[in-house]
Design a protein around this motif. Structure first.
Motif, PDB file in Angstrom:
ATOM      1  N   LEU A  20       0.852  -1.185   0.000  1.00 31.56           N
ATOM      2  CA  LEU A  20       0.000   0.000   0.000  1.00 31.56           C
ATOM      3  C   LEU A  20       0.889   1.236   0.000  1.00 31.56           C
ATOM      4  N   GLY A  21       0.932   1.931  -1.121  1.00 31.34           N
ATOM      5  CA  GLY A  21       1.767   3.113  -1.245  1.00 31.34           C
ATOM      6  C   GLY A  21       3.136   2.801  -1.831  1.00 31.34           C
ATOM      7  N   ARG A  22       3.900   3.848  -1.998  1.00 31.28           N
ATOM      8  CA  ARG A  22       5.246   3.741  -2.584  1.00 31.28           C
ATOM      9  C   ARG A  22       6.226   4.586  -1.784  1.00 31.28           C
ATOM     10  N   LEU A  23       7.499   4.243  -1.903  1.00 28.60           N
ATOM     11  CA  LEU A  23       8.550   5.076  -1.330  1.00 28.60           C
ATOM     12  C   LEU A  23       9.724   5.093  -2.291  1.00 28.60           C
ATOM     13  N   GLY A  24      10.419   6.191  -2.308  1.00 24.76           N
ATOM     14  CA  GLY A  24      11.523   6.359  -3.240  1.00 24.76           C
ATOM     15  C   GLY A  24      12.810   5.758  -2.723  1.00 24.76           C
ATOM     16  N   THR A  25      13.596   5.250  -3.653  1.00 26.38           N
ATOM     17  CA  THR A  25      14.961   4.842  -3.353  1.00 26.38           C
ATOM     18  C   THR A  25      15.851   5.609  -4.320  1.00 26.38           C
ATOM     19  N   LEU A  26      16.928   6.168  -3.804  1.00 26.69           N
ATOM     20  CA  LEU A  26      17.771   7.069  -4.586  1.00 26.69           C
ATOM     21  C   LEU A  26      19.228   6.634  -4.607  1.00 26.69           C
ATOM     22  N   GLU A  27      19.882   7.023  -5.679  1.00 26.46           N
ATOM     23  CA  GLU A  27      21.335   6.901  -5.789  1.00 26.46           C
ATOM     24  C   GLU A  27      21.819   8.259  -6.270  1.00 26.46           C
ATOM     25  N   THR A  28      22.656   8.897  -5.480  1.00 23.48           N
ATOM     26  CA  THR A  28      23.158  10.215  -5.871  1.00 23.48           C
ATOM     27  C   THR A  28      24.670  10.169  -6.051  1.00 23.48           C
ATOM     28  N   LEU A  29      25.124  10.933  -7.003  1.00 23.29           N
ATOM     29  CA  LEU A  29      26.541  10.974  -7.321  1.00 23.29           C
ATOM     30  C   LEU A  29      26.969  12.427  -7.449  1.00 23.29           C
ATOM     31  N   LEU A  30      27.793  12.861  -6.525  1.00 21.96           N
ATOM     32  CA  LEU A  30      28.363  14.206  -6.612  1.00 21.96           C
ATOM     33  C   LEU A  30      29.601  14.127  -7.493  1.00 21.96           C
ATOM     34  N   ILE A  31      29.690  15.020  -8.441  1.00 22.85           N
ATOM     35  CA  ILE A  31      30.795  15.013  -9.399  1.00 22.85           C
ATOM     36  C   ILE A  31      31.986  15.753  -8.793  1.00 22.85           C
ATOM     37  N   ASN A  32      33.046  14.995  -8.498  1.00 20.41           N
ATOM     38  CA  ASN A  32      34.256  15.601  -7.929  1.00 20.41           C
ATOM     39  C   ASN A  32      35.310  15.782  -9.028  1.00 20.41           C
ATOM     40  N   ASP A  33      36.461  16.297  -8.654  1.00 20.40           N
ATOM     41  CA  ASP A  33      37.512  16.578  -9.634  1.00 20.40           C
ATOM     42  C   ASP A  33      38.021  15.315 -10.325  1.00 20.40           C
ATOM     43  N   GLU A  34      38.118  14.209  -9.581  1.00 18.22           N
ATOM     44  CA  GLU A  34      38.580  12.956 -10.191  1.00 18.22           C
ATOM     45  C   GLU A  34      37.589  12.468 -11.258  1.00 18.22           C
ATOM     46  N   LEU A  35      36.305  12.573 -10.953  1.00 20.39           N
ATOM     47  CA  LEU A  35      35.294  12.179 -11.936  1.00 20.39           C
ATOM     48  C   LEU A  35      35.319  13.105 -13.152  1.00 20.39           C
ATOM     49  N   LYS A  36      35.483  14.393 -12.919  1.00 18.41           N
ATOM     50  CA  LYS A  36      35.577  15.344 -14.036  1.00 18.41           C
ATOM     51  C   LYS A  36      36.733  14.965 -14.956  1.00 18.41           C
ATOM     52  N   ASP A  37      37.866  14.597 -14.353  1.00 20.55           N
ATOM     53  CA  ASP A  37      39.029  14.198 -15.132  1.00 20.55           C
ATOM     54  C   ASP A  37      38.736  12.928 -15.940  1.00 20.55           C
ATOM     55  N   MET A  38      38.064  11.962 -15.320  1.00 22.12           N
ATOM     56  CA  MET A  38      37.714  10.726 -16.014  1.00 22.12           C
ATOM     57  C   MET A  38      36.763  11.000 -17.181  1.00 22.12           C
ATOM     58  N   ILE A  39      35.820  11.903 -16.981  1.00 20.41           N
ATOM     59  CA  ILE A  39      34.870  12.263 -18.037  1.00 20.41           C
ATOM     60  C   ILE A  39      35.602  12.932 -19.195  1.00 20.41           C
ATOM     61  N   ASN A  40      36.476  13.879 -18.866  1.00 20.79           N
ATOM     62  CA  ASN A  40      37.241  14.580 -19.904  1.00 20.79           C
ATOM     63  C   ASN A  40      38.109  13.627 -20.718  1.00 20.79           C
ATOM     64  N   LYS A  41      38.620  12.596 -20.067  1.00 18.75           N
ATOM     65  CA  LYS A  41      39.486  11.626 -20.753  1.00 18.75           C
ATOM     66  C   LYS A  41      38.690  10.508 -21.420  1.00 18.75           C
ATOM     67  N   ARG A  42      37.349  10.635 -21.401  1.00 17.05           N
ATOM     68  CA  ARG A  42      36.459   9.647 -22.026  1.00 17.05           C
ATOM     69  C   ARG A  42      36.693   8.230 -21.499  1.00 17.05           C
ATOM     70  N   LYS A  43      36.884   8.125 -20.205  1.00 19.28           N
ATOM     71  CA  LYS A  43      37.066   6.807 -19.595  1.00 19.28           C
ATOM     72  C   LYS A  43      35.793   5.995 -19.786  1.00 19.28           C
ATOM     73  N   PRO A  44      35.918   4.679 -19.990  1.00 19.45           N
ATOM     74  CA  PRO A  44      34.718   3.858 -20.188  1.00 19.45           C
ATOM     75  C   PRO A  44      33.871   3.766 -18.912  1.00 19.45           C
ATOM     76  N   GLU A  45      32.585   3.479 -19.118  1.00 20.49           N
ATOM     77  CA  GLU A  45      31.645   3.384 -18.006  1.00 20.49           C
ATOM     78  C   GLU A  45      32.114   2.367 -16.960  1.00 20.49           C
ATOM     79  N   THR A  46      32.691   1.268 -17.398  1.00 22.26           N
ATOM     80  CA  THR A  46      33.160   0.246 -16.456  1.00 22.26           C
ATOM     81  C   THR A  46      34.237   0.789 -15.523  1.00 22.26           C
TER      82      THR A  46
END
Length: 138
Positions: free
Chosen positions: A76-102
């Motif tokens: 009866l009813g629903r509740l949310g489940t969340l996954e949040t990801l704050l983008i830090n400098d290391e992630l920015k670097d990985m994105i810029n270098k086109r690192k694979p999703e894995t």
């Protein structure tokens, strides 16, 4: 991140403009009118208690038996489940270098970033939803 890049957004734009990413799913909530104890398979319980220390002290898990309030579904009813990801400098670097999703996922695992399943499992441990619902949604 990968989806934005696949859609044609340049990696440097993703890295510089993305602050946070969030995924959400809705879990069915156990009906409080017909909530009863549930027997969890011992192997599943052993795995859950090994990964989630807060489950070690929990003696009872629950499910809905089905009643007029929930139309016999046990939910009866629903509740949310969340996954949040704050983008830090290391992630920015990985994105810029086109690192694979894995590689990005491995980085996040090494940092113990909670996943959708982790968040949903904690709701199961608190008695708000069922193990079946956690596995179905995540």
């Amino acid at each position: 991140i990968t989806r934005l890049i696949n859609m044609g957004v340049e990696p440097f734009l993703v890295a510089s403009s993305l602050v946070m990413a969030c995924a959400q799913r809705l879990l069915k909530k156990i009906c409080t009118h017909c909530k009863t104890e549930d027997d969890i398979p011992k192997e599943a319980l052993k795995t859950i208690r090994a990964k989630y220390p807060e489950a070690k002290g929990v003696k009872k898990f629950y499910k809905g038996a089905g009643c007029a309030q929930c139309n016999g579904t046990g939910y009866l009813g629903r509740l949310g489940t969340l996954e949040t990801l704050l983008i830090n400098d290391e992630l920015k670097d990985m994105i810029n270098k086109r690192k694979p999703e894995t590689e990005i996922k491995e980085y996040l695992r090494s940092r113990s970033i909670p996943t959708l399943r982790d968040n949903a499992m904690r709701k199961f441990i608190k008695g708000w939803t069922t193990l079946e619902e956690v596995y179905r949604v995540t």
